[in-house]
Write a protein that holds these residues in place. Structure first.
Motif, PDB file in Angstrom:
ATOM      1  N   VAL A  31       0.843  -1.196   0.000  1.00 20.99           N
ATOM      2  CA  VAL A  31       0.000   0.000   0.000  1.00 20.99           C
ATOM      3  C   VAL A  31       0.878   1.245   0.000  1.00 20.99           C
ATOM      4  CG1 VAL A  31      -1.604   1.336   1.421  1.00 20.99           C
ATOM      5  CG2 VAL A  31      -2.007  -1.091   1.043  1.00 20.99           C
ATOM      6  N   GLU A  32       1.924   1.240   0.809  1.00 20.58           N
ATOM      7  CA  GLU A  32       2.846   2.374   0.852  1.00 20.58           C
ATOM      8  C   GLU A  32       3.559   2.566  -0.494  1.00 20.58           C
ATOM      9  OE1 GLU A  32       3.537   4.809   3.134  1.00 20.58           O
ATOM     10  OE2 GLU A  32       1.700   4.009   4.014  1.00 20.58           O
ATOM     11  N   VAL A  33       3.998   1.477  -1.094  1.00 20.41           N
ATOM     12  CA  VAL A  33       4.689   1.544  -2.391  1.00 20.41           C
ATOM     13  C   VAL A  33       3.756   2.123  -3.452  1.00 20.41           C
ATOM     14  CG1 VAL A  33       5.562   0.102  -4.279  1.00 20.41           C
ATOM     15  CG2 VAL A  33       6.374  -0.264  -1.949  1.00 20.41           C
ATOM     16  N   MET A  34       2.510   1.674  -3.470  1.00 23.31           N
ATOM     17  CA  MET A  34       1.565   2.149  -4.478  1.00 23.31           C
ATOM     18  C   MET A  34       1.160   3.596  -4.212  1.00 23.31           C
ATOM     19  SD  MET A  34      -0.690  -1.271  -4.950  1.00 23.31           S
ATOM     20  CE  MET A  34      -1.469  -0.942  -6.493  1.00 23.31           C
ATOM     21  N   SER A  48      -7.586   4.734  -7.659  1.00 22.33           N
ATOM     22  CA  SER A  48      -7.171   4.359  -6.302  1.00 22.33           C
ATOM     23  C   SER A  48      -7.476   2.883  -6.112  1.00 22.33           C
ATOM     24  CB  SER A  48      -7.936   5.173  -5.266  1.00 22.33           C
ATOM     25  OG  SER A  48      -7.595   6.522  -5.360  1.00 22.33           O
ATOM     26  N   ILE A  49      -6.498   2.163  -5.560  1.00 24.58           N
ATOM     27  CA  ILE A  49      -6.624   0.717  -5.442  1.00 24.58           C
ATOM     28  C   ILE A  49      -6.542   0.324  -3.979  1.00 24.58           C
ATOM     29  CG2 ILE A  49      -5.550  -1.488  -6.019  1.00 24.58           C
ATOM     30  CD1 ILE A  49      -4.657  -0.157  -8.632  1.00 24.58           C
ATOM     31  N   THR A  50      -7.457  -0.528  -3.557  1.00 22.08           N
ATOM     32  CA  THR A  50      -7.456  -1.078  -2.210  1.00 22.08           C
ATOM     33  C   THR A  50      -6.834  -2.465  -2.263  1.00 22.08           C
ATOM     34  OG1 THR A  50      -9.486   0.098  -1.675  1.00 22.08           O
ATOM     35  CG2 THR A  50      -8.912  -1.761  -0.269  1.00 22.08           C
ATOM     36  N   VAL A  51      -5.808  -2.687  -1.463  1.00 24.78           N
ATOM     37  CA  VAL A  51      -5.211  -4.019  -1.330  1.00 24.78           C
ATOM     38  C   VAL A  51      -5.854  -4.640  -0.103  1.00 24.78           C
ATOM     39  CG1 VAL A  51      -3.091  -5.342  -1.069  1.00 24.78           C
ATOM     40  CG2 VAL A  51      -3.054  -3.200  -2.338  1.00 24.78           C
ATOM     41  N   SER A  52      -6.793  -5.549  -0.325  1.00 27.29           N
ATOM     42  CA  SER A  52      -7.566  -6.087   0.791  1.00 27.29           C
ATOM     43  C   SER A  52      -6.905  -7.282   1.465  1.00 27.29           C
ATOM     44  CB  SER A  52      -8.969  -6.466   0.327  1.00 27.29           C
ATOM     45  OG  SER A  52      -8.882  -7.388  -0.733  1.00 27.29           O
ATOM     46  N   GLU A  53      -6.138  -8.050   0.705  1.00 28.91           N
ATOM     47  CA  GLU A  53      -5.524  -9.248   1.290  1.00 28.91           C
ATOM     48  C   GLU A  53      -4.318  -9.653   0.458  1.00 28.91           C
ATOM     49  OE1 GLU A  53      -6.729 -13.870   2.428  1.00 28.91           O
ATOM     50  OE2 GLU A  53      -8.137 -12.636   1.307  1.00 28.91           O
ATOM     51  N   VAL A  54      -3.338 -10.241   1.126  1.00 23.01           N
ATOM     52  CA  VAL A  54      -2.192 -10.839   0.457  1.00 23.01           C
ATOM     53  C   VAL A  54      -2.068 -12.256   0.990  1.00 23.01           C
ATOM     54  CG1 VAL A  54       0.310 -10.784   0.144  1.00 23.01           C
ATOM     55  CG2 VAL A  54      -0.977  -8.661   0.130  1.00 23.01           C
ATOM     56  N   ARG A  55      -1.994 -13.215   0.092  1.00 19.93           N
ATOM     57  CA  ARG A  55      -1.808 -14.616   0.485  1.00 19.93           C
ATOM     58  C   ARG A  55      -0.441 -15.072   0.000  1.00 19.93           C
ATOM     59  NH1 ARG A  55      -7.597 -17.144  -1.308  1.00 19.93           N
ATOM     60  NH2 ARG A  55      -8.854 -15.877   0.092  1.00 19.93           N
ATOM     61  N   LEU A  56       0.324 -15.642   0.911  1.00 20.15           N
ATOM     62  CA  LEU A  56       1.671 -16.104   0.578  1.00 20.15           C
ATOM     63  C   LEU A  56       1.694 -17.615   0.462  1.00 20.15           C
ATOM     64  CD1 LEU A  56       3.929 -13.903   2.841  1.00 20.15           C
ATOM     65  CD2 LEU A  56       4.011 -14.052   0.376  1.00 20.15           C
ATOM     66  N   SER A  57       2.574 -18.098  -0.404  1.00 24.59           N
ATOM     67  CA  SER A  57       2.801 -19.536  -0.495  1.00 24.59           C
ATOM     68  C   SER A  57       3.557 -19.971   0.765  1.00 24.59           C
ATOM     69  CB  SER A  57       3.603 -19.862  -1.756  1.00 24.59           C
ATOM     70  OG  SER A  57       4.878 -19.254  -1.689  1.00 24.59           O
ATOM     71  N   HIS A  62       5.947 -16.566  -3.245  1.00 23.97           N
ATOM     72  CA  HIS A  62       4.902 -16.156  -4.182  1.00 23.97           C
ATOM     73  C   HIS A  62       3.762 -15.523  -3.394  1.00 23.97           C
ATOM     74  CE1 HIS A  62       6.915 -18.411  -7.333  1.00 23.97           C
ATOM     75  NE2 HIS A  62       7.009 -19.418  -6.482  1.00 23.97           N
ATOM     76  N   ALA A  63       3.366 -14.334  -3.809  1.00 22.38           N
ATOM     77  CA  ALA A  63       2.295 -13.612  -3.129  1.00 22.38           C
ATOM     78  C   ALA A  63       1.163 -13.331  -4.110  1.00 22.38           C
ATOM     79  CB  ALA A  63       2.814 -12.309  -2.550  1.00 22.38           C
ATOM     80  N   THR A  64      -0.044 -13.680  -3.708  1.00 22.37           N
ATOM     81  CA  THR A  64      -1.231 -13.339  -4.473  1.00 22.37           C
ATOM     82  C   THR A  64      -1.887 -12.170  -3.759  1.00 22.37           C
ATOM     83  OG1 THR A  64      -1.517 -15.640  -5.139  1.00 22.37           O
ATOM     84  CG2 THR A  64      -3.418 -14.193  -5.390  1.00 22.37           C
ATOM     85  N   CYS A  65      -1.986 -11.047  -4.464  1.00 23.47           N
ATOM     86  CA  CYS A  65      -2.516  -9.816  -3.874  1.00 23.47           C
ATOM     87  C   CYS A  65      -3.929  -9.599  -4.397  1.00 23.47           C
ATOM     88  CB  CYS A  65      -1.642  -8.628  -4.247  1.00 23.47           C
ATOM     89  SG  CYS A  65       0.091  -8.869  -3.862  1.00 23.47           S
ATOM     90  N   PHE A  66      -4.885  -9.543  -3.484  1.00 25.02           N
ATOM     91  CA  PHE A  66      -6.276  -9.313  -3.854  1.00 25.02           C
ATOM     92  C   PHE A  66      -6.550  -7.818  -3.768  1.00 25.02           C
ATOM     93  CE2 PHE A  66      -6.103 -13.699  -2.627  1.00 25.02           C
ATOM     94  CZ  PHE A  66      -6.886 -14.313  -3.589  1.00 25.02           C
ATOM     95  N   VAL A  67      -6.968  -7.238  -4.888  1.00 25.34           N
ATOM     96  CA  VAL A  67      -7.161  -5.795  -4.974  1.00 25.34           C
ATOM     97  C   VAL A  67      -8.568  -5.479  -5.457  1.00 25.34           C
ATOM     98  CG1 VAL A  67      -4.718  -5.313  -5.390  1.00 25.34           C
ATOM     99  CG2 VAL A  67      -6.222  -5.684  -7.319  1.00 25.34           C
ATOM    100  N   GLU A  68      -9.006  -4.276  -5.102  1.00 28.80           N
ATOM    101  CA  GLU A  68     -10.298  -3.767  -5.542  1.00 28.80           C
ATOM    102  C   GLU A  68     -10.108  -2.293  -5.887  1.00 28.80           C
ATOM    103  OE1 GLU A  68     -14.501  -3.625  -6.182  1.00 28.80           O
ATOM    104  OE2 GLU A  68     -13.152  -5.317  -5.985  1.00 28.80           O
ATOM    105  N   PRO A  69     -10.338  -1.912  -7.148  1.00 31.28           N
ATOM    106  CA  PRO A  69     -10.279  -0.492  -7.488  1.00 31.28           C
ATOM    107  C   PRO A  69     -11.395   0.255  -6.767  1.00 31.28           C
ATOM    108  CG  PRO A  69     -10.192  -1.850  -9.460  1.00 31.28           C
ATOM    109  CD  PRO A  69     -10.541  -2.758  -8.321  1.00 31.28           C
ATOM    110  N   LEU A  70     -11.074   1.423  -6.251  1.00 30.83           N
ATOM    111  CA  LEU A  70     -12.045   2.208  -5.514  1.00 30.83           C
ATOM    112  C   LEU A  70     -13.198   2.596  -6.430  1.00 30.83           C
ATOM    113  CD1 LEU A  70     -12.410   3.406  -2.691  1.00 30.83           C
ATOM    114  CD2 LEU A  70     -11.430   5.499  -3.545  1.00 30.83           C
TER     115      LEU A  70
END
Length: 150
Positions: A31-34, A48-57, A62-70
C-alpha cells in the motif's frame, strides 16, 4: 534427518502464523509503495486501489494480492467495467512493484507478485441484497410479545 513434521490431511490447508504475519507486512508495504510511486500506465491514471488481502505460499516466495479499485462496484464510477484492464496493468508492472517492495520490507526474499480481483466485496453485497429480501425479513422478524395486565 529433518525435524519437520510431515503434513497430514488435517494441517494441509492451514496457513501458518509466519505466513499470516508476512502477508500483513507485505500488504502494508505494498500500500505504501503504491501510494508513494506513480505507475505510468494509462489504465492506472487516477485509479485508487485497495489491497484487501495478500496470500503467501508456504515458502513465502509467491504472493497473491487481492485488490479492488475504488468505486469498482458503483455503476457511475470511472473504474466500473475496467477491472480487467486495471489487473492487466498491475500484473504488467509487477517487476517494478516487487523492486520497490523489496526496499520496504525486511525479508530474505521478496516474493513474486500476482494481482487478482477481490470478489469478497461483491459477495458481501449479494448477501446484503438477500437479507433485504422481504421474504427473508419475514422469516427473521419476530413480533414483539405483548404483556398481559392481569
Amino acid at each position: 534427518m529433518s525435524n519437520r513434521k510431515p503434513k497430514t490431511k488435517a494441517t494441509a490447508g492451514l496457513v501458518s502464523q509466519r505466513q499470516l504475519r508476512a502477508s500483513e507486512m507485505i500488504r502494508h508495504a505494498l500500500v505504501e509503495v503504491m501510494r508513494e510511486n506513480e505507475i505510468r500506465d494509462p489504465a492506472l491514471v487516477g485509479v485508487s486501489i485497495t489491497v484487501s488481502e495478500v496470500r503467501l505460499s508456504p515458502d513465502l516466495k509467491h504472493a497473491t494480492c487481492f485488490v479492488e479499485p475504488l468505486g469498482a462496484g458503483v455503476e457511475t464510477s470511472d473504474t466500473a467495467g475496467h477491472i480487467d484492464e486495471i489487473l492487466k496493468a498491475l500484473n504488467a508492472h509487477t517487476k517494478f512493484l516487487r523492486g520497490a517492495l523489496g526496499r520496504h520490507i525486511d525479508m530474505r526474499f521478496t516474493p513474486d507478485l500476482r494481482f487478482r480481483h477481490d470478489e469478497s466485496f461483491e459477495a458481501a453485497e449479494r448477501l446484503n441484497r438477500l437479507l433485504d429480501d422481504p421474504r427473508v425479513r419475514a422469516d427473521v422478524f419476530v413480533p414483539p410479545v405483548e404483556e398481559d395486565d392481569a
